[in-house]
Design a protein around this motif. Structure first.
Motif, PDB file in Angstrom:
ATOM      1  N   SER A 185       0.833  -1.206   0.000  1.00  0.00           N
ATOM      2  CA  SER A 185       0.000   0.000   0.000  1.00  0.00           C
ATOM      3  C   SER A 185       0.867   1.256   0.000  1.00  0.00           C
ATOM      4  O   SER A 185       0.523   2.256  -0.651  1.00  0.00           O
ATOM      5  CB  SER A 185      -0.927  -0.003   1.222  1.00  0.00           C
ATOM      6  OG  SER A 185      -1.887  -1.037   1.116  1.00  0.00           O
ATOM      7  N   ILE A 202       2.053   1.802  -3.534  1.00  0.00           N
ATOM      8  CA  ILE A 202       1.011   2.410  -4.371  1.00  0.00           C
ATOM      9  C   ILE A 202       0.947   3.907  -4.099  1.00  0.00           C
ATOM     10  O   ILE A 202       0.777   4.719  -5.020  1.00  0.00           O
ATOM     11  CB  ILE A 202      -0.346   1.734  -4.135  1.00  0.00           C
ATOM     12  CG1 ILE A 202      -0.308   0.296  -4.675  1.00  0.00           C
ATOM     13  CG2 ILE A 202      -1.477   2.519  -4.804  1.00  0.00           C
ATOM     14  CD1 ILE A 202      -1.548  -0.521  -4.365  1.00  0.00           C
ATOM     15  N   ALA A 204      -4.366   1.845   0.726  1.00  0.00           N
ATOM     16  CA  ALA A 204      -3.628   2.506  -0.353  1.00  0.00           C
ATOM     17  C   ALA A 204      -3.855   4.019  -0.313  1.00  0.00           C
ATOM     18  O   ALA A 204      -2.926   4.800  -0.557  1.00  0.00           O
ATOM     19  CB  ALA A 204      -4.041   1.949  -1.713  1.00  0.00           C
ATOM     20  N   PHE A 238      -5.660   4.570  -9.067  1.00  0.00           N
ATOM     21  CA  PHE A 238      -4.639   3.774  -8.389  1.00  0.00           C
ATOM     22  C   PHE A 238      -5.077   2.349  -8.085  1.00  0.00           C
ATOM     23  O   PHE A 238      -4.344   1.601  -7.436  1.00  0.00           O
ATOM     24  CB  PHE A 238      -4.160   4.475  -7.105  1.00  0.00           C
ATOM     25  CG  PHE A 238      -5.206   4.670  -6.040  1.00  0.00           C
ATOM     26  CD1 PHE A 238      -5.432   3.700  -5.077  1.00  0.00           C
ATOM     27  CD2 PHE A 238      -5.943   5.845  -5.972  1.00  0.00           C
ATOM     28  CE1 PHE A 238      -6.380   3.883  -4.079  1.00  0.00           C
ATOM     29  CE2 PHE A 238      -6.885   6.048  -4.979  1.00  0.00           C
ATOM     30  CZ  PHE A 238      -7.109   5.059  -4.030  1.00  0.00           C
ATOM     31  N   SER A 239      -6.252   1.948  -8.550  1.00  0.00           N
ATOM     32  CA  SER A 239      -6.676   0.559  -8.407  1.00  0.00           C
ATOM     33  C   SER A 239      -7.262   0.090  -9.733  1.00  0.00           C
ATOM     34  O   SER A 239      -7.531   0.896 -10.630  1.00  0.00           O
ATOM     35  CB  SER A 239      -7.700   0.397  -7.284  1.00  0.00           C
ATOM     36  OG  SER A 239      -8.953   0.949  -7.654  1.00  0.00           O
ATOM     37  N   ASP A 279      -4.177   3.533 -13.949  1.00  0.00           N
ATOM     38  CA  ASP A 279      -4.040   2.711 -12.746  1.00  0.00           C
ATOM     39  C   ASP A 279      -2.864   1.755 -12.842  1.00  0.00           C
ATOM     40  O   ASP A 279      -2.160   1.514 -11.860  1.00  0.00           O
ATOM     41  CB  ASP A 279      -5.327   1.914 -12.513  1.00  0.00           C
ATOM     42  CG  ASP A 279      -5.796   1.176 -13.763  1.00  0.00           C
ATOM     43  OD1 ASP A 279      -6.387   1.829 -14.635  1.00  0.00           O
ATOM     44  OD2 ASP A 279      -5.554  -0.042 -13.868  1.00  0.00           O
ATOM     45  N   ALA A 316       0.167   1.994 -10.038  1.00  0.00           N
ATOM     46  CA  ALA A 316       0.203   0.859  -9.104  1.00  0.00           C
ATOM     47  C   ALA A 316       1.257  -0.190  -9.462  1.00  0.00           C
ATOM     48  O   ALA A 316       1.119  -1.352  -9.095  1.00  0.00           O
ATOM     49  CB  ALA A 316      -1.173   0.206  -9.041  1.00  0.00           C
TER      50      ALA A 316
END
Length: 345
Positions: free
Chosen positions: A127, A130, A158, A252-253, A275, A279
């Motif tokens: 996390s 990220i 995250a 970011f996911s 993403d 990430a």
């Protein structure tokens, strides 16, 4: 894409690309799981690997069982696919309705470097990575984060990683949102951490002075300099994009931006960081030399994201599409056909 039905328990494994060196993805649990619903989750991982120029692929395991039968389903999975797990061909981690304790019979065979599981002040090192990647992407789009106002949708581990990294770079956190609501104000990373670790998604009520938090969708406003989004696939919808204005968006996911949202943002000339770029950090650690430290991987994450953003940020089609083109150019070096569909919700 290949779907293999499990024989020892109801469920399936989806492999995105043929001929990959390794397959990586989450294991999810639910009696009504549908293979198609996992497509963008594994496609995100495939594009992460392509961004890193690795001949690896996303995968997804679905156990079609009730939570009360989770332990027996996991045991069956671990036994049936033991050769794939012990050889490192397939690596998985906890997803929907599963945690590390429930998935332990499978995780015991994981061949990856698990430095990403290390605890970093209440969140995993993954996390934190990220957070490093997402803030690096943001800084590249807005010329650094010092003094910039940011909002974080999908606040969680995250999101906390992002908050810490952004604050350390001088950013001002003015809004965070979970599925339970949105908290506003100048938010301190220490207070954010305490609230999240104590109350989970209800942290927005705590951060709102135990009052009624604003509605979750109010996070999408154009009064900030950067919007981070990552609660779920299609977290940013077309409606959310229409209220974001020209504010740069950092996903970011997996597939956090919907295809409609991307179209709206592109039409407005709004930059969107992909993403699968923001990430990349955890994947950099999975096969890393065991001698590498947290600081080494933090630096590698920042350097990788900065390099990709430098190459893609000023593209006429925007940084998201440019990152797709870049990943796909690598995929064509070892795949006869590109997978159908990009990592969009």
């Amino acid at each position: 894409m290949e779907t293999r039905q499990l024989e020892s328990t109801p469920g399936f494994v989806i492999y995105d690309l043929p001929g990959a060196q390794h397959y990586v993805g989450e294991t999810r649990l639910g009696s009504r799981l549908i293979p198609g619903n996992a497509t963008m989750l594994l496609r995100h991982i495939t594009y992460v690997f392509a961004t890193l120029e690795q001949q690896r692929s996303g995968a997804s395991v679905g156990l079609k069982s009730d939570p009360s039968d989770a332990a027996s389903a996991v045991e069956a999975l671990a036994t049936e696919l033991v050769d794939d797990f012990t050889s490192g061909k397939l690596s998985t981690g906890p997803g929907l309705r599963l945690d590390a304790e429930l998935l332990a019979p499978v995780l015991a065979h994981d061949q990856r470097n698990l430095i990403g599981n290390d605890d970093c002040d209440g969140i995993s090192f993954n996390s934190e990575l990220i957070g490093v990647g997402a803030t690096s992407a943001a800084a590249s789009l807005v010329g650094g984060l010092d003094g910039k106002r940011i909002a974080i949708e999908g606040f969680g581990p995250a999101g906390l990683g992002i908050a810490r990294e952004a604050a350390a770079a001088g950013a001002i956190i003015v809004r965070v949102a979970t599925a339970k609501g949105c908290a506003n104000g100048q938010l301190d990373p220490v207070a954010l951490a305490e609230a999240w670790l104590a109350d989970g998604e209800m942290c927005v009520a705590t951060l709102s002075g135990n009052g009624e938090p604003a509605k979750p969708w109010t996070v999408w406003k154009d009064d900030v300099d950067v919007l981070f989004c990552g609660s779920k696939p299609a977290a940013m919808s077309g409606d959310g994009a229409s209220t974001a204005g020209a504010t740069p968006v950092i996903a970011f996911s997996a597939a956090a931006v919907s295809s409609k949202a991307l179209a709206v943002l592109r039409a407005a000339g709004t930059p969107v960081a992909a993403d699968f770029v923001a990430a990349v950090g955890p994947a950099l650690g999975w096969w890393a030399d065991p001698a590498l430290t947290h600081d080494d991987l933090r630096a590698a994450t920042a350097d990788t994201v900065n390099a990709v953003m430098s190459e893609t940020a000023s593209h006429d089609d925007g940084p998201f599409m440019a990152a797709c083109y870049r990943a796909e150019a690598f995929l064509t070096t070892w795949q006869d056909e590109l997978p159908f569909g990009r990592p969009l919700g």
